[in-house]
Design an enzyme around this catalytic site. Structure first.
Site, PDB file in Angstrom:
ATOM      1  N   GLN A  98       2.749   0.787  -1.066  1.00 37.28           N
ATOM      2  CA  GLN A  98       1.415   1.253  -0.709  1.00 37.28           C
ATOM      3  C   GLN A  98       1.062   2.561  -1.430  1.00 37.28           C
ATOM      4  O   GLN A  98       1.925   3.260  -1.951  1.00 37.28           O
ATOM      5  CB  GLN A  98       1.337   1.481   0.797  1.00 37.28           C
ATOM      6  CG  GLN A  98       1.371   0.214   1.636  1.00 37.28           C
ATOM      7  CD  GLN A  98       1.168   0.528   3.100  1.00 37.28           C
ATOM      8  OE1 GLN A  98       2.091   0.450   3.888  1.00 37.28           O
ATOM      9  NE2 GLN A  98      -0.051   0.896   3.456  1.00 37.28           N
ATOM     10  N   HIS A  99      -0.232   2.848  -1.411  1.00 45.24           N
ATOM     11  CA  HIS A  99      -0.818   4.154  -1.756  1.00 45.24           C
ATOM     12  C   HIS A  99      -0.885   4.480  -3.239  1.00 45.24           C
ATOM     13  O   HIS A  99      -1.630   5.373  -3.631  1.00 45.24           O
ATOM     14  CB  HIS A  99      -0.078   5.304  -1.059  1.00 45.24           C
ATOM     15  CG  HIS A  99       0.177   5.130   0.389  1.00 45.24           C
ATOM     16  ND1 HIS A  99      -0.816   4.797   1.285  1.00 45.24           N
ATOM     17  CD2 HIS A  99       1.334   5.236   1.119  1.00 45.24           C
ATOM     18  CE1 HIS A  99      -0.285   4.712   2.506  1.00 45.24           C
ATOM     19  NE2 HIS A  99       1.003   4.964   2.430  1.00 45.24           N
ATOM     20  N   ASP A 112       3.461  -3.367   1.230  1.00 42.00           N
ATOM     21  CA  ASP A 112       4.828  -3.761   1.552  1.00 42.00           C
ATOM     22  C   ASP A 112       5.108  -3.800   3.048  1.00 42.00           C
ATOM     23  O   ASP A 112       5.775  -4.716   3.541  1.00 42.00           O
ATOM     24  CB  ASP A 112       5.846  -2.870   0.819  1.00 42.00           C
ATOM     25  CG  ASP A 112       5.622  -1.384   1.027  1.00 42.00           C
ATOM     26  OD1 ASP A 112       4.691  -0.981   1.756  1.00 42.00           O
ATOM     27  OD2 ASP A 112       6.392  -0.601   0.429  1.00 42.00           O
TER      28      ASP A 112
END
Length: 467
Positions: A70-71, A227
């Site tokens: 992520q991110h 994820d």
């Protein structure tokens, strides 16, 4: 027998599983490494995916889904070219930018109400502000902002309009899980200009076929997800379950029927991959605390486990604050670790090993408590990730968490969740397919040892002014 594939593009590497779409039975799998670092050229992810998919791995596959870390900020120009290496979730240079954004909107309460989360260094919105401040030339070129899974999915489909899902979008800091809409004003506030995020696909949407050169013409590419959302699908987490994943980072998350909005910033109010919500707490220090402890003692991981189990609960008063790489929860990016309570009696390899395991688990137990404080039901813990393979972790977890702990068989749960999502997109059903577990999880009943959490809380409180 229709086959589906799930891709896990993590910080460390790419893993692909191929499973039976109806039963979930594993057919084959492969993996390839990623370069180390907190920023990376996204082409490295694509090369790893292609490498793992080699030797006919995807032959006969009818649908594929991608889950990824992520991110990560993947900034593209107007021609779809990557502007600069992607900044990953564990890159903490944007900590100051996060603090500035919190203040500019009017405080953490305003952010929690707007998007369910309060900016910290890991969120994409903070990385965009860092880019605007430190690389204004690159910021001026940004036309689109994607996440790692969005970028990989777009490479598979060659879509003119990239797509994401609400789960991964909810980790950007400019998407509201409660409303299902982007807060474009927050993206503009961070970057200083407008940029286009990907459209948000429905949970079971098929985005089209694989059109990438060198890969089989798979008919269905699923929406994909982050994820943690994929891991929840992979273990079939239900309301009341809290999944504790011990990997490079540590996470505690739960499938919930309603969104959360925690102004303290401890709980990030994510969406999940099914249309529900996934409140989550993340720590930077998890499995690598165990490997660091084994390295410091000069022993193998198996010997480290044996040493930890040879010492009593509380390690004779020795307590580790495991902030070896800074920390995300609590939000202390500049913090360092601390070993407190040293005496001649507890200065032994066994006590030190036990303190490392207990400290890491206590950080995650605090994460579970933060979820409970947001009225998230917590009935049992599902323990997954590489760190869950540790005999000492499995033995000590019920003492630290004080709740029943279920340990599913070791598996690639992120990739499995992506494969399950692919099977869902292939089927067109209202809910993900039910895949029976091949092996029942091992259940460890609650065995609370209050001394462990009490010592940790005292050490954390004592150290806070210094970190």
């Amino acid at each position: 027998m229709p086959l589906v594939a799930g891709v896990d593009s993590s910080t460390q590497g790419t893993k692909i599983v191929v499973r039976d779409a109806c039963t979930g039975a594993l057919v084959r799998q492969a993996e390839a490494p990623h370069p180390e670092g907190t920023e990376i050229d996204p082409e490295a992810w694509w090369r790893a995916l292609r490498q793992a998919a080699g030797d006919g791995l995807l032959g006969g596959v009818a649908a594929i889904g991608v889950a990824a870390q992520q991110h990560g900020m993947v900034a593209l120009d107007a021609d779809g070219r990557v502007v600069r290496p992607a900044l990953l979730w564990n890159d903490t240079r944007s900590a100051g930018a996060a603090a500035d954004l919190v203040a500019e909107l009017g405080g953490p309460e305003r952010w929690a109400a707007a998007v369910g989360s309060v900016p910290i260094a890991s969120l994409t919105v903070s990385k965009l502000r860092w880019l605007a401040e430190h690389e204004p030339g690159n910021a001026a070129r940004v036309a689109r902002v994607l996440l790692p899974h969005d970028w990989l999915t777009a490479r598979l489909t060659r879509a003119a309009e990239p797509a994401t899902d609400r789960g991964d979008a909810s980790g950007t800091g400019y998407f509201s899980p409660a409303t299902g809409r982007y807060r474009r004003d927050l993206l503009h506030m961070a970057l200083g200009r407008d940029a286009e995020p990907p459209r948000v696909a429905a949970p079971a949407e098929a985005l089209g076929p694989v059109r990438a050169d060198g890969l089989p013409g798979i008919g269905v590419v699923a929406a994909g997800t982050g994820d943690n959302m994929a891991a929840a699908l992979g273990v079939d987490a239900r309301p009341g379950d809290v999944v504790v994943s011990i990997g490079t980072s540590g996470t505690a998350f739960a499938v919930a029927e309603r969104p959360t909005a925690d102004p303290s910033g401890l709980v990030t109010g994510f969406a999940d991959a099914t249309g529900r919500f996934l409140p989550l707490v993340c720590t930077l220090n998890a499995a690598r605390v165990l490997t660091a402890g084994a390295h410091a003692l000069g022993v193998s991981q198996e010997a480290f486990d044996d040493l930890a189990l040879s010492a009593p609960p509380g390690a004779g008063g020795l307590t580790l604050l495991p902030y070896l790489d800074g920390e995300r929860t609590p939000n202390l990016p500049g913090a360092t670790g601390r070993l407190s309570g040293l005496t001649r009696a507890n200065l032994s390899p066994g006590h030190v090993a036990r303190a490392f395991v207990e400290g890491m688990l206590c950080g995650l137990a605090d994460a579970v408590d933060a979820l409970a404080d947001q009225d998230v039901p917590v009935r049992r813990i599902l323990l997954i990730g590489g760190g869950a393979r540790s005999v000492a972790v499995r033995a000590l977890a019920p003492q630290v968490f004080g709740r029943p702990v279920l340990v599913p068989p070791a598996g690639e749960y992120v990739a499995d969740g992506a494969a399950r999502q692919a099977a869902w997109a292939l089927s067109g059903a209202a809910e993900p397919p039910e895949w029976p577990a091949a092996v029942a999880p091992r259940v460890h009943e609650a065995d609370p040892a209050p001394v462990i959490r009490d010592q940790y809380a005292a050490a954390r409180a004592d150290a806070r002014p210094q970190v």
